[in-house]
Design a protein around this motif. Structure first.
Motif, PDB file in Angstrom:
ATOM      1  N   LEU A   1     -44.063 -36.782 -57.060  1.00  0.00           N
ATOM      2  CA  LEU A   1     -44.320 -35.628 -56.196  1.00  0.00           C
ATOM      3  C   LEU A   1     -43.230 -35.484 -55.155  1.00  0.00           C
ATOM      4  O   LEU A   1     -42.818 -34.377 -54.798  1.00  0.00           O
ATOM      5  N   MET A   2     -42.749 -36.626 -54.650  1.00  0.00           N
ATOM      6  CA  MET A   2     -41.694 -36.596 -53.642  1.00  0.00           C
ATOM      7  C   MET A   2     -40.425 -35.977 -54.214  1.00  0.00           C
ATOM      8  O   MET A   2     -39.808 -35.111 -53.589  1.00  0.00           O
TER       9      MET A   2
ATOM     10  N   ALA B   1     -40.840 -32.328 -54.573  1.00  0.00           N
ATOM     11  CA  ALA B   1     -40.766 -31.618 -53.297  1.00  0.00           C
ATOM     12  C   ALA B   1     -39.331 -31.497 -52.819  1.00  0.00           C
ATOM     13  O   ALA B   1     -38.939 -30.486 -52.232  1.00  0.00           O
TER      14      ALA B   1
ATOM     15  N   ASP C   1     -37.225 -28.483 -53.914  1.00  0.00           N
ATOM     16  CA  ASP C   1     -37.471 -27.232 -53.213  1.00  0.00           C
ATOM     17  C   ASP C   1     -36.534 -27.140 -52.006  1.00  0.00           C
ATOM     18  O   ASP C   1     -36.230 -28.147 -51.387  1.00  0.00           O
TER      19      ASP C   1
ATOM     20  N   ILE D   1     -36.475 -27.007 -48.746  1.00  0.00           N
ATOM     21  CA  ILE D   1     -37.630 -27.254 -47.904  1.00  0.00           C
ATOM     22  C   ILE D   1     -37.434 -26.771 -46.475  1.00  0.00           C
ATOM     23  O   ILE D   1     -38.384 -26.496 -45.770  1.00  0.00           O
TER      24      ILE D   1
ATOM     25  N   PHE E   1     -46.820 -31.647 -42.487  1.00  0.00           N
ATOM     26  CA  PHE E   1     -46.751 -30.976 -43.788  1.00  0.00           C
ATOM     27  C   PHE E   1     -47.928 -30.032 -43.990  1.00  0.00           C
ATOM     28  O   PHE E   1     -47.772 -28.972 -44.605  1.00  0.00           O
TER      29      PHE E   1
ATOM     30  N   SER F   1     -47.200 -26.904 -41.881  1.00  0.00           N
ATOM     31  CA  SER F   1     -46.052 -26.123 -42.336  1.00  0.00           C
ATOM     32  C   SER F   1     -46.344 -25.467 -43.677  1.00  0.00           C
ATOM     33  O   SER F   1     -45.778 -24.410 -43.972  1.00  0.00           O
TER      34      SER F   1
ATOM     35  N   ARG G   1     -45.556 -21.617 -43.891  1.00  0.00           N
ATOM     36  CA  ARG G   1     -44.611 -21.109 -44.895  1.00  0.00           C
ATOM     37  C   ARG G   1     -45.245 -20.027 -45.730  1.00  0.00           C
ATOM     38  O   ARG G   1     -44.606 -19.021 -46.054  1.00  0.00           O
TER      39      ARG G   1
ATOM     40  N   SER H   1     -42.686 -20.121 -50.839  1.00  0.00           N
ATOM     41  CA  SER H   1     -43.474 -20.945 -51.737  1.00  0.00           C
ATOM     42  C   SER H   1     -43.976 -22.168 -50.987  1.00  0.00           C
ATOM     43  O   SER H   1     -43.317 -22.665 -50.073  1.00  0.00           O
TER      44      SER H   1
ATOM     45  N   GLN I   1     -45.148 -24.993 -52.699  1.00  0.00           N
ATOM     46  CA  GLN I   1     -45.208 -26.187 -53.557  1.00  0.00           C
ATOM     47  C   GLN I   1     -44.621 -27.403 -52.848  1.00  0.00           C
ATOM     48  O   GLN I   1     -45.143 -28.496 -52.979  1.00  0.00           O
ATOM     49  N   GLY I   2     -43.514 -27.186 -52.115  1.00  0.00           N
ATOM     50  CA  GLY I   2     -42.825 -28.306 -51.464  1.00  0.00           C
ATOM     51  C   GLY I   2     -43.738 -29.125 -50.572  1.00  0.00           C
ATOM     52  O   GLY I   2     -44.042 -30.275 -50.869  1.00  0.00           O
ATOM     53  N   PRO I   3     -44.236 -28.519 -49.464  1.00  0.00           N
ATOM     54  CA  PRO I   3     -45.096 -29.297 -48.567  1.00  0.00           C
ATOM     55  C   PRO I   3     -46.372 -29.795 -49.238  1.00  0.00           C
ATOM     56  O   PRO I   3     -46.840 -30.899 -48.938  1.00  0.00           O
TER      57      PRO I   3
ATOM     58  N   ALA J   1     -46.696 -30.662 -52.354  1.00  0.00           N
ATOM     59  CA  ALA J   1     -46.321 -31.819 -53.172  1.00  0.00           C
ATOM     60  C   ALA J   1     -46.145 -33.046 -52.294  1.00  0.00           C
ATOM     61  O   ALA J   1     -46.567 -34.155 -52.664  1.00  0.00           O
ATOM     62  N   VAL J   2     -45.540 -32.848 -51.110  1.00  0.00           N
ATOM     63  CA  VAL J   2     -45.394 -33.985 -50.193  1.00  0.00           C
ATOM     64  C   VAL J   2     -46.768 -34.494 -49.773  1.00  0.00           C
ATOM     65  O   VAL J   2     -47.014 -35.699 -49.693  1.00  0.00           O
TER      66      VAL J   2
END
Lengths: 152, 247, 70, 223
Positions: free
Chosen positions: A26-27, A30, A33, A35, D177, D180, D184, D190, D192-194, D196-197
């Motif tokens: 998952l990291m 992420a 992206d 970010i 996260f 944010s 966002r 999108s 997905q980033g945060p 996914a974290v």
């Protein structure tokens, strides 16, 4: 048939492996992206930045590109990352550290013409500590190099 | 090897051996810090952009280094104490907590003072400042936990567990604070390579960093020695030490 | 290696940044001195307590010895 | 070993169901705080919308902190915890069952209520999905991390404030996260980033929390 203790250990190992790989997977997902919503000028020129939403861009302020309006606080300048340039429009007071040849970060929106309408301009101070004499010498050398390029 | 390990674990052996090194270590630390201080304050050139306020770097950066390194020292000592039940490691862990917290405090305060002439304000929610503040909270949690247990053993083990949890979390906290910062504030633009520093400015900084490492070791040993003496005050060897000193 | 300031006055002022630089160094030095001194104080406190204990013990022993003689 | 896990989960849920008042408390707390914000700040929808993601997440943090304090308390007082620690079943599994029960009682209701609270704070419509998804994972992380602190402080008489001091720094990544992701989404990006974290944080805390909490409980019980 496994005995209960062994089976328990096996479950534990499987649990640890699954959770750890999930965390790592998952990291990495992420990190692919974008970010921090920061777009360098070359990305904006390539059309990767979405227009009409709040993003950030930044780069070196191009020498001689800063134009100030005489009757308002409107100012227009170009920022570059060495590959592409983006035009920035801003109305307001610029920070003290803002100068041509220095880095600046702008927050705002791209309009349809690809002009960055900034609502905030921040100057970035770098972490290169130099004694004043050395800085002068470097600037002088830089100018000499520029002149010789111009002359040739 | 194993014997050496066991001897190292004995507080009495540590007290006696460290007593022999202590004057040397103290002397070297004092010398390095004085040289670094005078060099940094008087002889290093001022920075072209920041002027003389740049000189704060000579205490700010070494203190920040050791504030973070100190947490790892504390957590590793705690782990050793937890796994091998080594008494000395417990005492080192307990001694490292207030020392690390004090250095974190120094890093924060000097950073804030430096911020005023450079950024125009004492406090900015900068990634590094914020993570330093979180580090201070982590230290304070360990210290508070240590003080709230009445049993010495329970206090040591509980704070060792906490400092280990903190240690695995530190990279995550740092990364997320960094990410949070880039989300709200200017992203660092690096057109050049890693931050560079003129050698005339860097050499005194190097002296100060080494000096701070020695200082850290010195105070850690002093704290541990006083802790040893306090905990073993009823043992016969401590009584002998006191008797010898009286003569 | 040259001293970067013309005079001591200048050294203290540091082009207007003196207050910042000197207060930062002062705070750092105070904290560091305290860090060195506090374990030494604590140690001498423990030593004194142990010495007092020892004196009391020897006193008790000698007095009980006299009682035994009589 | 699955038996012990299920038994503890069932027991904790049953106990919670019997004292329904205690389940309701964090929820009522949530609503009261949401009422305080417009009173103290501004009832203006546009300004509330800006701060809504952060406020909602800070509240989730505080609610979790308040409820996690009692995670092991009653078991400690009536001696059940002692039984758990010395039982032959693996302690980390029992701990995991208790954490899961805690999340089902506090984290899940908060997550389900979040859209209503978001509405009261005029959260823009794009923010609801990431808010719920984030809270779903984030409150579980909060329960897992909070359990470590609860285990360390259960034997202490004044554990409450100490618990927050210990646990708060560990909560910060979740706050960053979680908030944010909502922000966002509101800004049109999108998420997905945060998220996914957040998932990575959940997996990671699943990895460390049961073991750390089990260790903490052993320390608390036997010194």
């Amino acid at each position: 048939m496994m005995n209960p203790i062994r089976r328990q250990r096996l479950f534990l190992v499987i649990f640890i492996v699954v959770a750890a790989s999930l965390a790592v997977g998952l990291m990495t997902y992420a990190l692919r992206d974008n970010i921090n919503l920061f777009y360098p000028p070359s990305d904006i020129a390539a059309g990767e930045a979405p227009p009409g939403v709040r993003i950030r861009a930044g780069g070196m302020v191009v020498d001689g590109s800063v134009e100030r309006a005489s009757d308002s606080l409107f100012v227009r300048f170009l920022v570059t990352d060495g590959e592409a340039e983006v035009e920035v429009h801003y109305t307001g007071i610029l920070p003290d550290l803002f100068a041509t040849g220095e880095a600046a970060v702008v927050t705002g929106e791209l309009n349809e013409q690809g002009v960055f309408m900034a609502s905030e301009v921040l100057a970035k101070h770098d972490e290169n500590y130099t004694p004043p004499e050395v800085a002068d010498a470097m600037n002088a050398a830089h100018e000499r190099a520029q002149q010789s390029v111009d002359e040739s | 090897m194993w014997q050496w390990f066991h001897r190292l674990g004995s507080p009495r052996w540590f007290y006696q051996t460290s007593g022999k090194w202590l004057p040397w270590l103290g002397g070297i630390t004092f010398l390095l810090l004085i040289i670094g201080l005078v060099w940094g304050l008087g002889f290093a050139p001022r920075d072209a952009k920041q002027g003389n306020s740049f000189r704060i770097i000579y205490i700010h950066v070494p203190a920040s280094f050791l504030a973070l390194a100190g947490y790892y020292v504390m957590a590793i000592a705690g782990a050793v104490g937890l796994i091998w039940k080594m008494k000395l490691a417990d005492m080192v862990m307990k001694s490292a907590a207030p020392l690390g917290a004090a250095l974190t405090f120094v890093a924060l305060v000097t950073g804030a003072i430096w911020g005023k002439p450079t950024w125009g304000t004492y406090w900015v929610w900068d990634a590094r400042i914020t993570s330093m503040l979180v580090l201070l909270f982590l230290y304070m949690g360990v210290m508070a936990l240590q003080h709230s247990y009445t049993s010495v053993d329970a206090a040591n083990r509980a704070s060792a567990v906490l400092s280990l949890v903190g240690m695995v979390n530190i990279p995550i906290i740092y990364k997320s604070v960094d990410w949070w910062y880039t989300l709200h504030q200017p992203a660092t633009i690096k057109f050049t390579e890693a931050p560079t520093m003129h050698p005339d400015m860097f050499h005194p900084l190097l002296v100060m960093i080494v000096g701070f490492y020695c200082f850290y070791a010195l105070v850690l040993i002093l704290n541990t020695r006083s802790e040893i003496l306090h905990r073993e005050r009823r043992s016969s060897w401590v009584k002998n030490v006191v008797l010898q000193n009286q003569r | 290696m040259i001293f970067r300031f013309d005079s001591f006055q200048h050294f203290l002022q540091m082009d207007g940044h003196g207050a910042y630089v000197w207060s930062a160094y002062l705070i750092a030095i105070l904290v560091m001195v305290w860090l060195v001194i506090s374990p030494l104080f604590r140690q001498s406190g423990v030593r004194q307590a142990v010495a007092r204990e020892l004196r009391r013990e020897t006193a008790r022993q000698s007095s009980s010895g006299q009682i035994g003689k009589e | 070993m699955g038996y012990g896990f299920a038994a503890i989960l069932r027991r904790d849920l049953l106990l919670a169901f019997r004292n329904r008042g205690e389940i309701a408390n964090p929820i009522i707390f949530f609503f009261i705080v949401v009422t305080l914000i417009p009173l103290g700040l501004t009832p203006e929808a546009s300004r509330l919308a800006v701060i809504a993601p952060g406020i909602l997440w800070v509240m989730a943090l505080l609610a979790s902190l308040l409820s996690v304090e009692g995670l092991f308390h009653s078991d400690y007082r009536d001696g059940t915890l002692e039984q758990l620690v010395i039982s032959p079943q693996p302690l980390y599994l029992m701990v995991l069952a208790k954490i899961l029960a805690h999340w089902l009682i506090t984290g899940l209701p908060l997550t389900l209520l979040a859209p209503v609270l978001g509405m009261m704070l005029s959260l823009p419509s794009a923010g609801y999905l990431p808010l719920v998804l984030g809270l779903l994972m984030g409150t579980a992380v909060l329960s897992l991390l909070g359990a470590i602190g609860a285990g360390l402080t259960v034997a202490l008489r004044k554990g409450g404030l100490l618990l927050s001091l210990i646990v708060m720094p560990l909560y910060m990544p979740v706050l960053i996260f979680g908030a944010s992701a909502v922000q966002r989404s509101v800004d049109g990006f999108s998420v997905q980033g945060p998220l996914a974290v957040m998932g990575a944080l959940l997996a990671f805390s699943l990895l460390i929390s049961p073991f750390a909490t089990a260790g903490a409980l052993r320390v608390s019980m036997h010194g």
